[in-house]
Design an enzyme around this catalytic site. Structure first.
Site, PDB file in Angstrom:
ATOM      1  N   CYS A 299       0.810  -1.219   0.000  1.00 44.45           N
ATOM      2  CA  CYS A 299       0.000   0.000   0.000  1.00 44.45           C
ATOM      3  C   CYS A 299       0.846   1.272   0.000  1.00 44.45           C
ATOM      4  O   CYS A 299       0.561   2.229  -0.726  1.00 44.45           O
ATOM      5  CB  CYS A 299      -0.946  -0.001   1.194  1.00 44.45           C
ATOM      6  SG  CYS A 299      -0.160  -0.501   2.729  1.00 44.45           S
TER       7      CYS A 299
ATOM      8  N   GLN B 237       1.674   5.345   8.874  1.00 43.38           N
ATOM      9  CA  GLN B 237       0.754   4.336   8.353  1.00 43.38           C
ATOM     10  C   GLN B 237      -0.394   4.045   9.309  1.00 43.38           C
ATOM     11  O   GLN B 237      -0.204   3.882  10.515  1.00 43.38           O
ATOM     12  CB  GLN B 237       1.538   3.059   8.027  1.00 43.38           C
ATOM     13  CG  GLN B 237       2.539   3.298   6.901  1.00 43.38           C
ATOM     14  CD  GLN B 237       3.279   2.068   6.454  1.00 43.38           C
ATOM     15  OE1 GLN B 237       4.489   2.130   6.272  1.00 43.38           O
ATOM     16  NE2 GLN B 237       2.600   0.955   6.253  1.00 43.38           N
TER      17      GLN B 237
ATOM     18  N   ARG C 167       3.910   3.242  12.270  1.00 39.64           N
ATOM     19  CA  ARG C 167       2.464   3.097  12.466  1.00 39.64           C
ATOM     20  C   ARG C 167       1.981   4.237  13.348  1.00 39.64           C
ATOM     21  O   ARG C 167       2.557   4.509  14.404  1.00 39.64           O
ATOM     22  CB  ARG C 167       2.180   1.753  13.160  1.00 39.64           C
ATOM     23  CG  ARG C 167       0.706   1.426  13.274  1.00 39.64           C
ATOM     24  CD  ARG C 167       0.096   0.964  11.983  1.00 39.64           C
ATOM     25  NE  ARG C 167       0.572  -0.343  11.570  1.00 39.64           N
ATOM     26  CZ  ARG C 167       0.463  -0.797  10.319  1.00 39.64           C
ATOM     27  NH1 ARG C 167      -0.088  -0.049   9.371  1.00 39.64           N
ATOM     28  NH2 ARG C 167       0.917  -1.997  10.002  1.00 39.64           N
TER      29      ARG C 167
ATOM     30  N   HIS D 222      -2.733   6.166   4.674  1.00 39.06           N
ATOM     31  CA  HIS D 222      -1.296   6.275   4.930  1.00 39.06           C
ATOM     32  C   HIS D 222      -0.777   7.613   4.384  1.00 39.06           C
ATOM     33  O   HIS D 222      -1.233   8.090   3.343  1.00 39.06           O
ATOM     34  CB  HIS D 222      -0.539   5.167   4.199  1.00 39.06           C
ATOM     35  CG  HIS D 222      -0.710   3.792   4.793  1.00 39.06           C
ATOM     36  ND1 HIS D 222      -1.498   3.510   5.881  1.00 39.06           N
ATOM     37  CD2 HIS D 222      -0.147   2.601   4.431  1.00 39.06           C
ATOM     38  CE1 HIS D 222      -1.425   2.219   6.165  1.00 39.06           C
ATOM     39  NE2 HIS D 222      -0.620   1.642   5.294  1.00 39.06           N
TER      40      HIS D 222
HETATM   41  N1  HSE Z   1       1.812  -3.567   5.082  1.00 43.24           N
HETATM   42  C1  HSE Z   1       0.925  -2.461   5.080  1.00 43.24           C
HETATM   43  C2  HSE Z   1       0.730  -1.919   6.447  1.00 43.24           C
HETATM   44  C3  HSE Z   1      -0.421  -2.796   4.531  1.00 43.24           C
HETATM   45  O1  HSE Z   1       0.989  -2.645   7.408  1.00 43.24           O
HETATM   46  O2  HSE Z   1       0.320  -0.778   6.594  1.00 43.24           O
HETATM   47  C4  HSE Z   1      -0.477  -3.610   3.293  1.00 43.24           C
HETATM   48  O3  HSE Z   1       0.190  -3.116   2.178  1.00 43.24           O
END
Ligand code: HSE
Length: 365
Positions: free
Chosen positions: A135, A162, A265, A272
């Protein structure tokens, strides 16, 4: 009409995929079949007032009856079922959201506004596996794909912000539950001294009272600069994908552009964002750069570098639930004339996951 099998339609990405396919009228162009790993024979989703009975997603012969299969079921399913379809010499198209097959030589990573020419060539060459990209990578390319297409990027760093949805539906609920508990604790002491409020909430974050089964630690009022597993040299897998997938999407396996950064995160729900530092390989004036971004695709929205426009549009609040990728904070950095600062936001479940799959289906049809 082509028979299209859909697996993993109940999950987060699969649900968004179905919603988008209904919205765009894709089901009118196909003969859809819905599969389940656990509920074969039961009722599946209602599409245009017709209930579909679920087929067995573990039955290779039933799967092999499909012309096209779209899987949002996850990597373990892909690793098990895709080779089994090869064993029965299945010649259909495999469109997949999972990362399991992304880097295989017999697969292409799909993001058609960026690599339609490569997709067309692969179809001509008989490639059958078309895999949605990570993503963060897809959203970055939807924002600044034109700079790569113009071959202007010497190297790039990407610092990501993210959303919880990247982990899945349970992660989203965990974040919201943490926020509720924090709100409940804060509410009765909100009018009291600020230091008391701060101490009580800080203690709550450090206690076991906030459920953090999915993320390991509370994400609300916090952040986690680690996504996915460790790979080599201290990188996370999410960070590794920025280099490997971007270059694969661009068809630059033999001449890769260096890309690295830190994936973080944060407590956004489904979009994102990324802060990019780009080293251009030559001096290009900022107006030309802005025009390239503006003219890239109907899904890219340029945001003027003003406080008002940035606050309004360059964030998860504005892009969530839309196909827009916003690109702003575009400016030359004090580091030198060839250094660009850019910030971008996009919906992780749309262009970051479901949308490239349904567009690939339409290309194959
Ligand atoms: N790996 C990505 C995430 C989501 O953890 O935000 C999938 O692409």
């Amino acid at each position: 009409m082509k028979k299209v099998g859909i697996i993993g339609w109940r999950g987060m990405v699969g649900s968004v995929l179905l919603e988008r396919m209904e919205m765009e009228g894709d089901f009118a162009k196909i003969d859809p079949y819905f599969f389940s790993t656990s509920q074969a024979g039961q009722n599946g989703p209602l599409i245009y007032n017709k209930t579909h009975t679920l087929r067995d997603a573990n039955d290779v012969n039933e799967l092999a009856d499909m012309d096209i299969i779209i899987s949002c079921q996850g990597g373990d399913y892909t690793k098990k079922v895709r080779p089994a379809l090869d064993e029965v010499s299945w010649q259909g198209y495999w469109i997949d959201a999972a990362s399991a097959k992304r880097m295989d030589d017999d697969s292409l990573i799909i993001l058609d506004p960026v690599n339609k020419d490569i997709i067309d060539k692969a179809l001509n060459d008989g490639v059958k596996n078309f895999i949605g990209g990570n993503c963060t990578v897809s959203l970055m390319l939807m924002g600044i794909g034109s700079l790569f297409q113009e071959n202007l990027v010497e190297w790039m760093t990407s610092m990501s912000y993210q959303a919880a949805s990247g982990g899945g539906a349970r992660h989203m609920k965990e974040l919201l539950t943490q926020m509720k508990v924090i709100g409940d604790v804060a509410n009765p002491i909100m009018e009291g001294p600020i230091l008391q409020l701060d101490t009580d909430i800080s203690n709550l974050l450090k206690s076991e009272k906030l459920n953090a089964d999915c993320f390991g630690v509370p994400l609300a009022l916090n952040l986690i600069p680690w996504i996915d597993s460790a790979v080599e040299k201290g990188q996370t897998r999410e960070e590794w994908k920025a280099f490997s997938e971007t270059n694969k999407i661009l068809g630059r396996k033999d001449n890769p552009i260096p890309i690295d950064g830190t994936c973080v995160r944060v407590g956004a729900l489904r979009s994102h964002s990324q802060a990019l530092t780009i080293k251009l390989n030559k001096s290009v004036d900022i107006k030309t750069i802005e025009d390239m971004i503006k003219n890239f695709s109907e899904f890219t929205e340029f945001v003027e570098n003003t406080p008002e426009a940035t606050r309004e549009k360059l964030n998860p609040r504005y892009v969530s639930g839309t196909l827009k990728t916003t690109v702003g904070r575009v400016r030359k950095m004090n580091l030198g004339d060839e250094y660009l600062n850019i910030f971008t936001s996009g919906d992780q479940l749309l262009w970051g996951a479901a949308e490239p799959l349904r567009r690939m289906l339409n290309i194959v049809l």
